[in-house]
Design a protein around this motif. Sequence first.
Motif, PDB file in Angstrom:
ATOM      1  N   ASN A 166      -5.099  -7.231  -6.411  1.00 15.76           N
ATOM      2  CA  ASN A 166      -5.634  -7.040  -5.047  1.00 15.76           C
ATOM      3  C   ASN A 166      -4.901  -6.005  -4.210  1.00 15.76           C
ATOM      4  N   THR A 167      -4.318  -5.029  -4.866  1.00 19.05           N
ATOM      5  CA  THR A 167      -3.722  -3.906  -4.126  1.00 19.05           C
ATOM      6  C   THR A 167      -4.841  -3.187  -3.389  1.00 19.05           C
ATOM      7  N   LYS A 168      -4.611  -2.860  -2.087  1.00 16.69           N
ATOM      8  CA  LYS A 168      -5.757  -2.353  -1.318  1.00 16.69           C
ATOM      9  C   LYS A 168      -5.906  -0.826  -1.350  1.00 16.69           C
ATOM     10  N   ARG A 169      -4.817  -0.118  -1.645  1.00 13.79           N
ATOM     11  CA  ARG A 169      -4.918   1.351  -1.623  1.00 13.79           C
ATOM     12  C   ARG A 169      -4.056   1.955  -2.718  1.00 13.79           C
ATOM     13  N   ILE A 170      -4.571   3.027  -3.355  1.00 14.91           N
ATOM     14  CA  ILE A 170      -3.801   3.735  -4.388  1.00 14.91           C
ATOM     15  C   ILE A 170      -3.757   5.221  -4.023  1.00 14.91           C
ATOM     16  N   VAL A 171      -2.542   5.761  -3.955  1.00 16.15           N
ATOM     17  CA  VAL A 171      -2.354   7.195  -3.727  1.00 16.15           C
ATOM     18  C   VAL A 171      -1.761   7.767  -5.011  1.00 16.15           C
ATOM     19  N   LYS A 172      -2.509   8.681  -5.622  1.00 13.31           N
ATOM     20  CA  LYS A 172      -2.056   9.267  -6.897  1.00 13.31           C
ATOM     21  C   LYS A 172      -1.512  10.670  -6.682  1.00 13.31           C
ATOM     22  N   ILE A 173      -0.378  10.962  -7.322  1.00 12.16           N
ATOM     23  CA  ILE A 173       0.097  12.346  -7.389  1.00 12.16           C
ATOM     24  C   ILE A 173      -0.569  12.954  -8.618  1.00 12.16           C
ATOM     25  N   ALA A 194       5.805  14.806  -0.170  1.00 14.30           N
ATOM     26  CA  ALA A 194       6.244  13.441   0.129  1.00 14.30           C
ATOM     27  C   ALA A 194       5.742  13.002   1.500  1.00 14.30           C
ATOM     28  N   ASP A 195       5.782  13.904   2.477  1.00 12.33           N
ATOM     29  CA  ASP A 195       5.298  13.550   3.829  1.00 12.33           C
ATOM     30  C   ASP A 195       3.799  13.224   3.794  1.00 12.33           C
ATOM     31  N   VAL A 196       3.032  14.024   3.030  1.00  9.95           N
ATOM     32  CA  VAL A 196       1.584  13.754   2.939  1.00  9.95           C
ATOM     33  C   VAL A 196       1.338  12.436   2.200  1.00  9.95           C
ATOM     34  N   ALA A 197       2.097  12.206   1.137  1.00  3.92           N
ATOM     35  CA  ALA A 197       1.908  10.964   0.365  1.00  3.92           C
ATOM     36  C   ALA A 197       2.171   9.736   1.237  1.00  3.92           C
ATOM     37  N   VAL A 198       3.250   9.790   2.012  1.00  2.00           N
ATOM     38  CA  VAL A 198       3.579   8.653   2.895  1.00  2.00           C
ATOM     39  C   VAL A 198       2.493   8.507   3.966  1.00  2.00           C
ATOM     40  N   HIS A 199       2.035   9.630   4.497  1.00  2.00           N
ATOM     41  CA  HIS A 199       0.957   9.586   5.494  1.00  2.00           C
ATOM     42  C   HIS A 199      -0.265   8.873   4.916  1.00  2.00           C
ATOM     43  N   GLN A 200      -0.645   9.254   3.707  1.00  2.00           N
ATOM     44  CA  GLN A 200      -1.850   8.673   3.109  1.00  2.00           C
ATOM     45  C   GLN A 200      -1.648   7.218   2.673  1.00  2.00           C
ATOM     46  N   LEU A 201      -0.403   6.856   2.339  1.00  2.00           N
ATOM     47  CA  LEU A 201      -0.143   5.441   2.014  1.00  2.00           C
ATOM     48  C   LEU A 201      -0.311   4.557   3.250  1.00  2.00           C
TER      49      LEU A 201
END
Length: 292
Positions: free
Chosen positions: A96-103, A180-187
Amino acid sequence: MSIRPSLVTGATGKLGRLIVERLVALGQPVRVFTRRPETARSLFGETVQIATGDFGDRASLEAAVGGVGRLLLLSPISTRLVTDQIAAVDAAVAANTKRIVKISGSDWTIEPAGNSISGAAHAAVEQHLNSLPVETVSLRPNAWMQVSLANTITRAITSSQVIAPNLSAGIGYIDARDIADVAVHQLLADRIRGRTLNITGPDIVSFKQIAALLTAALDRPVAALEKPPQAASGDGDFEHRAVAQFVRLIAADRAAVTTDVVPTLLGRSPRTVADFILEQVAAATAIPEYQP
Ligand SMILES: NC(=O)c1ccc[n+]([C@@H]2O[C@H](COP(=O)([O-])OP(=O)(O)OC[C@H]3O[C@@H](n4cnc5c(N)ncnc54)[C@H](OP(=O)(O)O)[C@@H]3O)[C@@H](O)[C@H]2O)c1
């Protein structure tokens, strides 16, 4: 109610550690997935939960995703990338993880298809993500300053040369700190911004321009030399074949792309190649402090 932790895979690597540091600085609970718990502990101290495991070990993945709210998905280029990443994604969705951000891979390795084995592997994972009933976004960073550009700078400091198959070919290099800043923003954002985001730096910089920037930063001449790429052997390992394809695509000017994703999401400009070169040269040529 306590916030569910974010799970970061690839957390001990070049980009993953920057993402973990940012989440921790924001007071976010973080769990890191690693085969090397001692390395993770020495990097992050007691600020993170550590889930020891391997992508190939399903039980360790299932234990790692328990109670996780968000997943940052990162793994190295290899023949295992697709199976490893899909195993992590499926375990997270089942928990039930609600969001996935992939590199993901650089946009120019993925589209048009058929030019990059690395891009094809990332594309297969992206396609799987797009079929899932959870929020997913794939970040497609252009070439990272901290990898290929840093190598070019290190070689130029010792040899006074910048060598490339096409000196006029440009790259919209991105600083890994901006990824990293964009990834954290999107998480953490209220909502994600689309299925894929092509992340680049602010400028397209050619190898000729890099040599000129290095000449100025080092205050001595750095020559720019054109040399054809080494013939790609079909029997190298996956990563070497992938890198040989990147070199050919860059020489064909395919990485000469900039987008406005960083300013749009973060409200500021991305870091520049000129500043990165100054920073690297200063670090490499700094005189160590006198220790009595
Ligand atoms: N460099 C570029 O210009 C560029 C551009 C676009 C996209 N990318 C993408 O960026 C990714 C590479 O990122 P990076 O350079 O930050 O990676 P990296 O420094 O090579 O780190 C790899 C990470 O993966 C973890 N890992 C490897 N095998 C594992 C396994 N079997 N089980 C669990 N964890 C495992 C390692 O953790 P432990 O060793 O602690 O287990 C480590 O933290 C690739 O997917 C690449 O396609 C790179």
